[in-house]
Design a protein around this motif. Structure first.
Motif, mmCIF file in Angstrom:
data_model
loop_
_atom_site.group_PDB
_atom_site.id
_atom_site.type_symbol
_atom_site.label_atom_id
_atom_site.label_comp_id
_atom_site.label_asym_id
_atom_site.label_seq_id
_atom_site.Cartn_x
_atom_site.Cartn_y
_atom_site.Cartn_z
ATOM 1 N N GLY A 81 37.494 40.001 47.734
ATOM 2 C CA GLY A 81 37.107 40.652 46.478
ATOM 3 C C GLY A 81 37.674 42.057 46.402
ATOM 4 N N GLU A 82 37.046 42.875 45.551
ATOM 5 C CA GLU A 82 37.610 44.206 45.264
ATOM 6 C C GLU A 82 36.988 45.304 46.146
ATOM 7 N N ALA A 83 35.722 45.540 45.959
ATOM 8 C CA ALA A 83 35.052 46.626 46.674
ATOM 9 C C ALA A 83 33.555 46.424 46.562
ATOM 10 N N PRO A 84 32.785 46.971 47.497
ATOM 11 C CA PRO A 84 31.328 46.837 47.381
ATOM 12 C C PRO A 84 30.822 47.512 46.120
ATOM 13 N N GLY A 85 29.792 46.919 45.527
ATOM 14 C CA GLY A 85 29.079 47.550 44.410
ATOM 15 C C GLY A 85 27.793 48.172 44.942
ATOM 16 N N GLU A 88 25.722 45.880 47.341
ATOM 17 C CA GLU A 88 26.424 45.676 48.609
ATOM 18 C C GLU A 88 26.368 46.946 49.459
ATOM 19 N N PRO A 94 28.849 42.054 51.693
ATOM 20 C CA PRO A 94 29.604 41.868 50.454
ATOM 21 C C PRO A 94 29.008 40.784 49.553
ATOM 22 N N PHE A 95 29.210 40.950 48.265
ATOM 23 C CA PHE A 95 28.861 39.936 47.267
ATOM 24 C C PHE A 95 27.416 39.450 47.381
ATOM 25 N N ASN A 121 36.284 42.300 51.236
ATOM 26 C CA ASN A 121 36.807 43.039 50.094
ATOM 27 C C ASN A 121 38.045 43.828 50.497
ATOM 28 N N HIS A 195 37.733 37.336 39.043
ATOM 29 C CA HIS A 195 36.621 37.926 39.783
ATOM 30 C C HIS A 195 35.312 37.416 39.174
#
Ligand code: URA
Length: 223
Positions: A81-85, A88, A94-95, A121, A195
């Protein structure tokens, strides 16, 4: 130099920079001289400590937790994926937020469980406000992703969204143009798809993502 030569030189440079980023200053002459024969969990444990200690970009200052991965290092399938939100960052996994719950459903719809795949990520630290990663953050974090892929050695990689696709396939890639194709990442079949956060905002393209995941499943079965 040919395109292939340039590609190999770049891959070699990134690998050496990655090793330097992990604190490697010498390469053993014989396998077994150092960590070369360590198990995947041992190598990933070392990598996790290197990520914790990383100061290569300013994101460590605003993170709660660095986020390395979820799932098994023995996975045949890796999701990038892209990056932690926010969720996360708070949990260090992650996710796990809304997009993560959709990813879990997508994995289960393929007849798999989260514990059977490896999820990571491009960035290991959350960009403030979930903004898109900056090119210099991707460049700084890239050796960690390269090392994760080198340790796990998956049969298939599925990239989720434009940032992951561009990181592994090149900066000019458009996710809407390449999805539906099976690409190649250093000899490993790579399937780009949307995504999950994009799918939550645009449910009408879920059927395209499902077609991509069916392709991933076919590739897994024939690997
Ligand atoms: N989006 C991502 O790209 N990665 C996560 O871990 C969560 C949301």
């Amino acid at each position: 130099m040919s395109d292939e030569g340039r590609r190999m030189a770049r891959a070699l440079r990134l690998h050496v920079e990655g090793l330097q980023g992990l604190g490697v200053t010498a390469v053993p002459r014989q396998p077994g001289d150092s960590g070369a024969t360590d198990s995947k969990p041992e190598r990933l444990g070392r990598l996790a400590r290197a990520v914790e200690a990383c100061r290569r970009c300013p994101l460590y200052r605003t993170r709660t937790h660095a986020v390395l991965s979820d799932g098994t290092p023995d996975a045949k399938l890796v999701f990038v994926g892209e990056a932690p939100g926010r969720d996360e960052d708070l949990r260090g996994v992650p996710f796990v937020g809304a997009a993560g719950q959709l990813l879990t459903k997508m994995i289960e719809a393929m007849g798999l469980r989260r514990e059977q795949v490896y999820i990571c990520n491009v960035l290991k630290d959350r960009p403030p406000g979930n903004r898109t990663p900056l090119p210099e953050e991707v460049e700084a974090c890239r050796p960690f992703l390269d090392e994760q892929l080198a340790i796990v050695q998956p049969n298939i990689i599925c990239v989720l969204g434009a940032v992951a696709a561009r990181t592994l396939l090149g900066p000019h890639v458009s996710i809407t143009k390449i999805r539906g194709q099976v690409c190649d990442y250093q000899g490993i079949p790579l399937v780009p798809t949307f995504h999950p956060a994009y799918l939550l905002r645009n449910p009408s393209v879920k059927r395209l993502a499902w077609a991509d995941l069916k392709r991933v499943k076919q590739l897994l079965e024939s690997a």
